[in-house]
Design a protein around this motif. Sequence first.
Motif, PDB file in Angstrom:
ATOM      1  N   ILE A 275       0.835  -1.214   0.000  1.00 49.19           N
ATOM      2  CA  ILE A 275       0.000   0.000   0.000  1.00 49.19           C
ATOM      3  C   ILE A 275       0.865   1.257   0.000  1.00 49.19           C
ATOM      4  CG2 ILE A 275      -1.604   1.367   1.403  1.00 49.19           C
ATOM      5  CD1 ILE A 275      -2.852  -1.289   2.325  1.00 49.19           C
ATOM      6  N   PHE A 276       1.877   1.283   0.886  1.00 51.54           N
ATOM      7  CA  PHE A 276       2.699   2.491   0.986  1.00 51.54           C
ATOM      8  C   PHE A 276       3.671   2.622  -0.175  1.00 51.54           C
ATOM      9  CE2 PHE A 276       0.959   3.242   5.079  1.00 51.54           C
ATOM     10  CZ  PHE A 276       1.262   4.571   5.379  1.00 51.54           C
ATOM     11  N   ALA A 277       4.137   1.484  -0.718  1.00 50.52           N
ATOM     12  CA  ALA A 277       5.025   1.565  -1.884  1.00 50.52           C
ATOM     13  C   ALA A 277       4.278   2.187  -3.067  1.00 50.52           C
ATOM     14  CB  ALA A 277       5.529   0.171  -2.247  1.00 50.52           C
ATOM     15  N   VAL A 278       3.051   1.757  -3.278  1.00 48.93           N
ATOM     16  CA  VAL A 278       2.219   2.323  -4.355  1.00 48.93           C
ATOM     17  C   VAL A 278       1.952   3.805  -4.085  1.00 48.93           C
ATOM     18  CG1 VAL A 278      -0.052   2.258  -5.453  1.00 48.93           C
ATOM     19  CG2 VAL A 278       1.140   0.120  -4.930  1.00 48.93           C
ATOM     20  N   LEU A 279       1.654   4.127  -2.809  1.00 45.05           N
ATOM     21  CA  LEU A 279       1.370   5.519  -2.441  1.00 45.05           C
ATOM     22  C   LEU A 279       2.579   6.422  -2.702  1.00 45.05           C
ATOM     23  CD1 LEU A 279      -0.460   7.647  -1.032  1.00 45.05           C
ATOM     24  CD2 LEU A 279       0.557   6.906   1.143  1.00 45.05           C
ATOM     25  N   LEU A 280       3.768   5.977  -2.293  1.00 44.51           N
ATOM     26  CA  LEU A 280       4.974   6.788  -2.459  1.00 44.51           C
ATOM     27  C   LEU A 280       5.380   6.913  -3.926  1.00 44.51           C
ATOM     28  CD1 LEU A 280       7.215   5.632   0.542  1.00 44.51           C
ATOM     29  CD2 LEU A 280       5.697   7.600   0.403  1.00 44.51           C
ATOM     30  N   LEU A 281       5.159   5.850  -4.706  1.00 42.90           N
ATOM     31  CA  LEU A 281       5.482   5.917  -6.136  1.00 42.90           C
ATOM     32  C   LEU A 281       4.536   6.855  -6.875  1.00 42.90           C
ATOM     33  CD1 LEU A 281       6.245   2.150  -6.897  1.00 42.90           C
ATOM     34  CD2 LEU A 281       7.887   4.036  -6.967  1.00 42.90           C
ATOM     35  N   ALA A 282       3.278   6.829  -6.458  1.00 46.13           N
ATOM     36  CA  ALA A 282       2.272   7.657  -7.129  1.00 46.13           C
ATOM     37  C   ALA A 282       2.308   9.109  -6.671  1.00 46.13           C
ATOM     38  CB  ALA A 282       0.883   7.066  -6.874  1.00 46.13           C
ATOM     39  N   TRP A 283       2.687   9.302  -5.397  1.00 43.32           N
ATOM     40  CA  TRP A 283       2.676  10.661  -4.819  1.00 43.32           C
ATOM     41  C   TRP A 283       4.111  11.064  -4.486  1.00 43.32           C
ATOM     42  CZ3 TRP A 283      -0.194  12.173   0.352  1.00 43.32           C
ATOM     43  CH2 TRP A 283      -0.125  13.570   0.517  1.00 43.32           C
ATOM     44  N   GLN A 284       4.798  11.631  -5.463  1.00 45.46           N
ATOM     45  CA  GLN A 284       6.204  11.993  -5.297  1.00 45.46           C
ATOM     46  C   GLN A 284       6.411  13.083  -4.239  1.00 45.46           C
ATOM     47  OE1 GLN A 284       8.977  10.565  -6.822  1.00 45.46           O
ATOM     48  NE2 GLN A 284       7.472   9.029  -7.450  1.00 45.46           N
ATOM     49  N   GLY A 285       5.358  13.847  -3.986  1.00 40.23           N
ATOM     50  CA  GLY A 285       5.493  14.935  -3.016  1.00 40.23           C
ATOM     51  C   GLY A 285       5.069  14.548  -1.611  1.00 40.23           C
ATOM     52  N   PHE A 286       4.972  13.241  -1.348  1.00 40.81           N
ATOM     53  CA  PHE A 286       4.512  12.765  -0.035  1.00 40.81           C
ATOM     54  C   PHE A 286       5.338  13.354   1.103  1.00 40.81           C
ATOM     55  CE2 PHE A 286       4.838   9.848   3.541  1.00 40.81           C
ATOM     56  CZ  PHE A 286       3.519   9.541   3.819  1.00 40.81           C
ATOM     57  N   ALA A 287       6.664  13.199   1.009  1.00 42.25           N
ATOM     58  CA  ALA A 287       7.544  13.670   2.082  1.00 42.25           C
ATOM     59  C   ALA A 287       7.485  15.179   2.233  1.00 42.25           C
ATOM     60  CB  ALA A 287       8.976  13.216   1.816  1.00 42.25           C
ATOM     61  N   ASP A 288       7.524  15.892   1.099  1.00 41.89           N
ATOM     62  CA  ASP A 288       7.511  17.357   1.148  1.00 41.89           C
ATOM     63  C   ASP A 288       6.193  17.900   1.691  1.00 41.89           C
ATOM     64  OD1 ASP A 288      10.058  17.450   0.098  1.00 41.89           O
ATOM     65  OD2 ASP A 288       9.354  17.551  -1.987  1.00 41.89           O
ATOM     66  N   THR A 289       5.128  17.154   1.483  1.00 40.80           N
ATOM     67  CA  THR A 289       3.811  17.627   1.911  1.00 40.80           C
ATOM     68  C   THR A 289       3.508  17.293   3.368  1.00 40.80           C
ATOM     69  OG1 THR A 289       2.980  17.333  -0.338  1.00 40.80           O
ATOM     70  CG2 THR A 289       1.331  17.548   1.404  1.00 40.80           C
ATOM     71  N   LEU A 290       3.836  16.056   3.791  1.00 42.18           N
ATOM     72  CA  LEU A 290       3.436  15.597   5.122  1.00 42.18           C
ATOM     73  C   LEU A 290       4.553  15.576   6.168  1.00 42.18           C
ATOM     74  CD1 LEU A 290       1.080  12.588   4.238  1.00 42.18           C
ATOM     75  CD2 LEU A 290       0.448  14.940   4.769  1.00 42.18           C
ATOM     76  N   LEU A 291       5.779  15.342   5.740  1.00 44.19           N
ATOM     77  CA  LEU A 291       6.856  15.132   6.708  1.00 44.19           C
ATOM     78  C   LEU A 291       7.711  16.376   6.950  1.00 44.19           C
ATOM     79  CD1 LEU A 291       8.010  11.589   5.476  1.00 44.19           C
ATOM     80  CD2 LEU A 291       6.288  12.150   7.205  1.00 44.19           C
ATOM     81  N   THR A 292       8.251  16.926   5.878  1.00 48.17           N
ATOM     82  CA  THR A 292       9.176  18.058   6.012  1.00 48.17           C
ATOM     83  C   THR A 292       8.559  19.263   6.732  1.00 48.17           C
ATOM     84  OG1 THR A 292      10.292  17.351   3.994  1.00 48.17           O
ATOM     85  CG2 THR A 292      10.758  19.584   4.768  1.00 48.17           C
ATOM     86  N   PRO A 293       7.286  19.632   6.442  1.00 45.61           N
ATOM     87  CA  PRO A 293       6.706  20.778   7.158  1.00 45.61           C
ATOM     88  C   PRO A 293       6.645  20.559   8.672  1.00 45.61           C
ATOM     89  CG  PRO A 293       5.416  20.279   5.210  1.00 45.61           C
ATOM     90  CD  PRO A 293       6.382  19.150   5.377  1.00 45.61           C
ATOM     91  N   ALA A 294       6.508  19.309   9.101  1.00 44.34           N
ATOM     92  CA  ALA A 294       6.434  19.032  10.540  1.00 44.34           C
ATOM     93  C   ALA A 294       7.781  19.253  11.215  1.00 44.34           C
ATOM     94  CB  ALA A 294       5.963  17.596  10.769  1.00 44.34           C
ATOM     95  N   PHE A 295       8.872  18.858  10.540  1.00 46.37           N
ATOM     96  CA  PHE A 295      10.235  19.030  11.097  1.00 46.37           C
ATOM     97  C   PHE A 295      11.155  19.545   9.989  1.00 46.37           C
ATOM     98  CE2 PHE A 295       8.266  15.461  13.411  1.00 46.37           C
ATOM     99  CZ  PHE A 295       8.291  15.980  14.709  1.00 46.37           C
ATOM    100  N   PRO A 296      11.010  20.810   9.627  1.00 51.31           N
ATOM    101  CA  PRO A 296      11.761  21.355   8.487  1.00 51.31           C
ATOM    102  C   PRO A 296      13.273  21.332   8.647  1.00 51.31           C
ATOM    103  CG  PRO A 296      10.664  23.098   9.739  1.00 51.31           C
ATOM    104  CD  PRO A 296      10.137  21.811  10.248  1.00 51.31           C
TER     105      PRO A 296
END
Length: 570
Positions: A275-296
């Motif tokens: 599920i997450f492999a498909v999600l990360l392949l399809a959504w290239q901005g996953f990290a920039d959208t959900l992770l980096t803003p939390a701990f820039p």
Amino acid sequence: MQKAVSLTREDKSMGYVYIILEILGGMGALLIGMKMLSENLTRLAHNKLKAMLNKTAKNRFACVGIGTAVTVLGQSSAFTTVMVVGLVNAGIMTLFQATAMIMGANIGTTLVTWIVSLSDIEITTFFLACAAVGALMLMISKKEKVKAIGSALAGFGLIFVGLMVMKGAFPTDGEEAEVIKRVFGAKIHPLLLLLIGIAITALVQSSTAVNAIIISMTASGIAIGGGAGNALYFIIIGSNIGTCITALISSFGANPSAKRAALIHFLFNFFGAIIFAVLLLAWQGFADTLLTPAFPKNPEMCIALFHTIFNVTCTLIFLPFIKLFVKLANLLVRDKKKGEDEGSLALIELDERLLTSPSVALGYLYQETGKIFTYAMNTLNLSFGAFLKKDEKVKEKVVEHNEELAAANKKVVSYLIKLSASSLAIDEEKTVSALHYVLNDIMRIGELADNVTKYTGHYVNDNLVFSQEFLTGLEGMYGKIKNLFDLSFDAYLGKDFAKLEEVDAQEDAIDKDRRSLVSKHIERLNEGKCQPQNSSVFINLVGNLERAADHITYIAHSIEQSSENKVIAG
């Protein structure tokens, strides 16, 4: 630390060797620290751990909570999963409960990743001092609890020592730094990174160690997989699958239910990875959208956040489908065909997976020794019944039973020795000591059963004749011995101290029966109503049965040697 490292790298050809050695040394310190922290937190919380596992509820949310809590205490999802596999193998836990607990274990392990991600924060320097404080407590104190706290603190400090060594192993400038950045920064297909995560985790058998290496490399400015998109997080996904290998290996030789529990752990992480492999392949901005803003400014914590999102999300998705997981596991792992002798003690296997938690292992051991106790009593029943029927052929079966009792005794003694090598609380040490005596009493019951078959031989071959009065009195006495066994068995497995009074009362009644039978026999001899040659068999038979009752009583009273009132016994 970087300066010290650079001084030792005068020969550039040896530079990479030093880097590898420092990484391995740091990983070693990390793993030892994790082990010390896990073992001693488990020792300190063994009562709570035991109580939680003993309250395995049908409610899936409660089981998830228990799995999470046990993993937080043990600081290892592999520890919890392996233990759950052992509990399923022992029949203490259902597959439904095990599945929910495994999901909880995956959530619990995220705390460890958060701790590891703190390595780049200045406050962690103070955590290093925990190693010194813990070592001092170990050297000065003689109290068991203080020593356990000291060991836990020392382990906690060693975790950060290992992290700092690994972080310092990666050069931040110079030729070596450029080479390392080029090698690890090369663009690699995300699915290959996922496979790398699986392989490395399976090799070191610790997803925490893999996450620690990834965090250390990230903190040193190494952009794994080229740093593009979500490449780094595929290794984290792979580590979640790789950690299942430990449980799968631990299920080898276990019963089908235990194999299913290990398989469910793998399937849970495997489907989650898809599920997450498909999600990360399809959504290239996953990290920039959900992770980096939390701990820039802290990419290490982004890794910890992703690890948490992965495990919590997978649990929420799959929690409603636990029964489906169980059905799938039942389909993939078939039950064994029923053997001809299901009651054979040769089938008893003491599960070493549970040695990681002495409290649970002792509960499992009580259950298995209870089976051996029952088998010994069945052997005595067999031999006594043969005496009444004047059946000599049963002797061979009794001999076979005693051979199985001896083999089972050997297994349990070996298990107890391994258990004694673990970190045991005082009450657990007392219980281990008591179990050695219990095994001795069980063996004596089997030997007395063998003696009864010898008296049967004399009964038949010497053409002895016993009065109906004697045989009726003998059956009445043995009926009380069977009742004594039932009371003792309940007292032993349930650690029911209230039952001991009933046990003692029944044992006293058996003693009175022995004295009465012998007294009446002497009267019949004096009156010429009984043959003198009967005396040897008569008195020895009654005496042996009374001795068997004594050993059954000793087993019930063995619970007094442990200070706790309750043990997990299923």
